[in-house]
Write a protein that holds these residues in place. Structure first.
Motif, PDB file in Angstrom:
ATOM      1  N   ALA A 250      19.955 -40.531  54.703  1.00 47.59           N
ATOM      2  CA  ALA A 250      19.054 -39.090  55.126  1.00 47.59           C
ATOM      3  C   ALA A 250      19.536 -37.881  54.489  1.00 47.59           C
ATOM      4  N   ALA A 251      20.785 -37.910  54.409  1.00 43.74           N
ATOM      5  CA  ALA A 251      22.025 -36.518  54.395  1.00 43.74           C
ATOM      6  C   ALA A 251      21.166 -36.811  52.257  1.00 43.74           C
ATOM      7  N   SER A 252      21.900 -37.769  51.644  1.00 45.14           N
ATOM      8  CA  SER A 252      21.732 -38.266  50.157  1.00 45.14           C
ATOM      9  C   SER A 252      20.299 -37.276  49.766  1.00 45.14           C
ATOM     10  N   TRP A 253      19.152 -38.460  50.299  1.00 47.07           N
ATOM     11  CA  TRP A 253      17.487 -37.702  49.709  1.00 47.07           C
ATOM     12  C   TRP A 253      16.972 -36.424  50.329  1.00 47.07           C
ATOM     13  N   ALA A 254      18.207 -36.319  51.387  1.00 48.19           N
ATOM     14  CA  ALA A 254      18.025 -34.838  51.510  1.00 48.19           C
ATOM     15  C   ALA A 254      18.691 -33.765  50.885  1.00 48.19           C
ATOM     16  N   THR A 255      19.772 -34.431  50.151  1.00 57.53           N
ATOM     17  CA  THR A 255      20.129 -33.503  48.594  1.00 57.53           C
ATOM     18  C   THR A 255      19.536 -33.682  47.671  1.00 57.53           C
ATOM     19  N   PHE A 256      18.750 -34.800  48.233  1.00 62.27           N
ATOM     20  CA  PHE A 256      17.798 -34.630  46.310  1.00 62.27           C
ATOM     21  C   PHE A 256      16.876 -34.048  46.559  1.00 62.27           C
ATOM     22  N   VAL A 257      16.087 -33.612  48.177  1.00 64.85           N
ATOM     23  CA  VAL A 257      14.976 -32.921  47.976  1.00 64.85           C
ATOM     24  C   VAL A 257      15.058 -32.218  47.833  1.00 64.85           C
ATOM     25  N   TRP A 258      16.296 -30.847  47.984  1.00 62.38           N
ATOM     26  CA  TRP A 258      16.429 -29.601  47.471  1.00 62.38           C
ATOM     27  C   TRP A 258      17.077 -29.370  45.694  1.00 62.38           C
ATOM     28  N   VAL A 259      17.376 -30.296  45.359  1.00 60.60           N
ATOM     29  CA  VAL A 259      18.347 -30.312  44.209  1.00 60.60           C
ATOM     30  C   VAL A 259      16.814 -30.343  43.703  1.00 60.60           C
ATOM     31  N   PHE A 260      15.733 -32.017  43.417  1.00 63.62           N
ATOM     32  CA  PHE A 260      14.752 -31.628  43.081  1.00 63.62           C
ATOM     33  C   PHE A 260      14.012 -30.398  42.463  1.00 63.62           C
ATOM     34  N   LEU A 261      13.514 -29.822  44.271  1.00 65.76           N
ATOM     35  CA  LEU A 261      12.823 -28.669  44.124  1.00 65.76           C
ATOM     36  C   LEU A 261      13.119 -27.943  43.450  1.00 65.76           C
ATOM     37  N   LEU A 262      14.470 -27.238  43.719  1.00 66.98           N
ATOM     38  CA  LEU A 262      15.369 -26.659  43.085  1.00 66.98           C
ATOM     39  C   LEU A 262      15.022 -25.852  41.928  1.00 66.98           C
ATOM     40  N   GLY A 263      15.629 -27.284  41.557  1.00 65.07           N
ATOM     41  CA  GLY A 263      15.484 -27.872  39.961  1.00 65.07           C
ATOM     42  C   GLY A 263      14.257 -27.732  39.100  1.00 65.07           C
TER      43      GLY A 263
ATOM     44  N   ILE B 193      21.903 -29.518  37.984  1.00 64.94           N
ATOM     45  CA  ILE B 193      20.616 -30.624  38.282  1.00 64.94           C
ATOM     46  C   ILE B 193      21.481 -31.515  38.230  1.00 64.94           C
ATOM     47  N   ALA B 194      22.131 -32.495  36.795  1.00 68.01           N
ATOM     48  CA  ALA B 194      22.802 -32.725  36.906  1.00 68.01           C
ATOM     49  C   ALA B 194      23.547 -34.211  38.030  1.00 68.01           C
ATOM     50  N   GLN B 195      24.450 -32.723  38.025  1.00 65.34           N
ATOM     51  CA  GLN B 195      25.546 -32.904  39.149  1.00 65.34           C
ATOM     52  C   GLN B 195      25.069 -33.255  40.372  1.00 65.34           C
TER      53      GLN B 195
END
Length: 269
Positions: free
Chosen positions: A141-154, A215-217
């Motif tokens: 869940a932590a990995s997908w949570a990271t994806f969500v905030w990076v994706f939304l901010l990006g 975003i890529a990182q």
């Protein structure tokens, strides 16, 4: 509520217009998907042994974070910069401004377009990566949570910067070169098509100024094994700095939009 309702209608209209433009669909929506498929096929044998294979990283998994990041940039920054500049030049914005439609509804429609296309593109990317190339997707869940905030901010960062950048184009004829050239350069220096560790140090520093590198990182931190963070410039995923840089660009984009956005092209009223 009226602005929200009209904004929803604008989103539907924007999506219809977007998918009628074959060039826009190819170069912003389909391009990362095609590139991921090509790289996975071309470089597949190079990931069949060694540390990458031991870590479960095949060619598709190696290129997936970069293609997701590039997709965010193309569907937000490039798409907004091109479409808003064209609509300003052909008088669409001027006509919309003279209608009773609240200005906020226009921007809500653009946000809805970017959010819809970015999410659809990501779903297709991971579906192809998983089904066609057997990519191991994150399970925590932590990995997908990271994806969500990076994706939304990006996406948010790319959208406001794209709208702001659209004011640089003097006409719809020049907007292609004005937008596509820097976008392409940033993809090459931000770890999208090449391993970021292979770039010269000075080029890494240049890339670090711009959002795409972060975003890529951030996406690499989601889809790569956790011990691969030692290959980054700072030896870690730097989630805090990623959020700080993207947040700073988002605020800067909003300020620039507020100061420079025009409903008419230069020299007209």
């Amino acid at each position: 509520m009226n602005a929200l309702a009209i904004g929803w209608d604008r989103t539907v209209l924007e999506l219809k217009m977007y998918f009628r433009e074959k060039e826009a669909v190819f170069f912003s929506f389909a391009f990362p998907i095609l590139m991921l498929s090509m790289f996975a096929v071309i470089f597949g044998d190079q990931f069949g042994k060694g540390d990458a294979a031991d870590a479960g990283v095949n060619a598709a998994r190696f290129f997936l974070p970069g293609m997701v990041a590039a997709g965010v940039m193309l569907t937000s920054f490039q798409s907004m910069a091109l479409s808003v500049a064209v609509e300003r030049d052909d008088g669409t914005l001027k006509r919309l401004r003279s209608t009773p439609m609240p200005p906020a509804a226009y921007f809500l429609g653009k946000v809805g377009l970017v959010a819809s296309t970015s999410l659809a593109q990501f779903v297709l990317l991971i579906a192809i990566a998983k089904v066609a190339f057997g990519v191991q997707l994150p399970t925590s869940a932590a990995s997908w949570a990271t994806f969500v905030w990076v994706f939304l901010l990006g996406v948010a960062c790319g959208t406001v910067l794209g709208v702001a950048y659209s004011s640089l184009a003097s006409s719809s004829r020049s907007v292609g070169a004005t937008v596509i050239a820097p976008t392409l350069i940033l993809q090459f220096i931000s770890g999208v098509y090449f391993a970021f560790t292979d770039l010269p140090d000075w080029l890494k520093q240049v890339a670090s100024v711009f959002p795409l590198k972060w975003i890529a990182q951030g996406m690499r931190s989601v889809f790569f094994p956790d011990d691969w963070q030692t290959q980054e410039m700072a030896g870690s995923w730097e989630h805090g700095r990623t959020a700080l840089v993207l947040g700073a660009w988002l605020v800067a984009g909003l300020v620039i939009c507020a100061r420079t956005f025009r409903w008419t092209k230069r020299g007209t009223t």
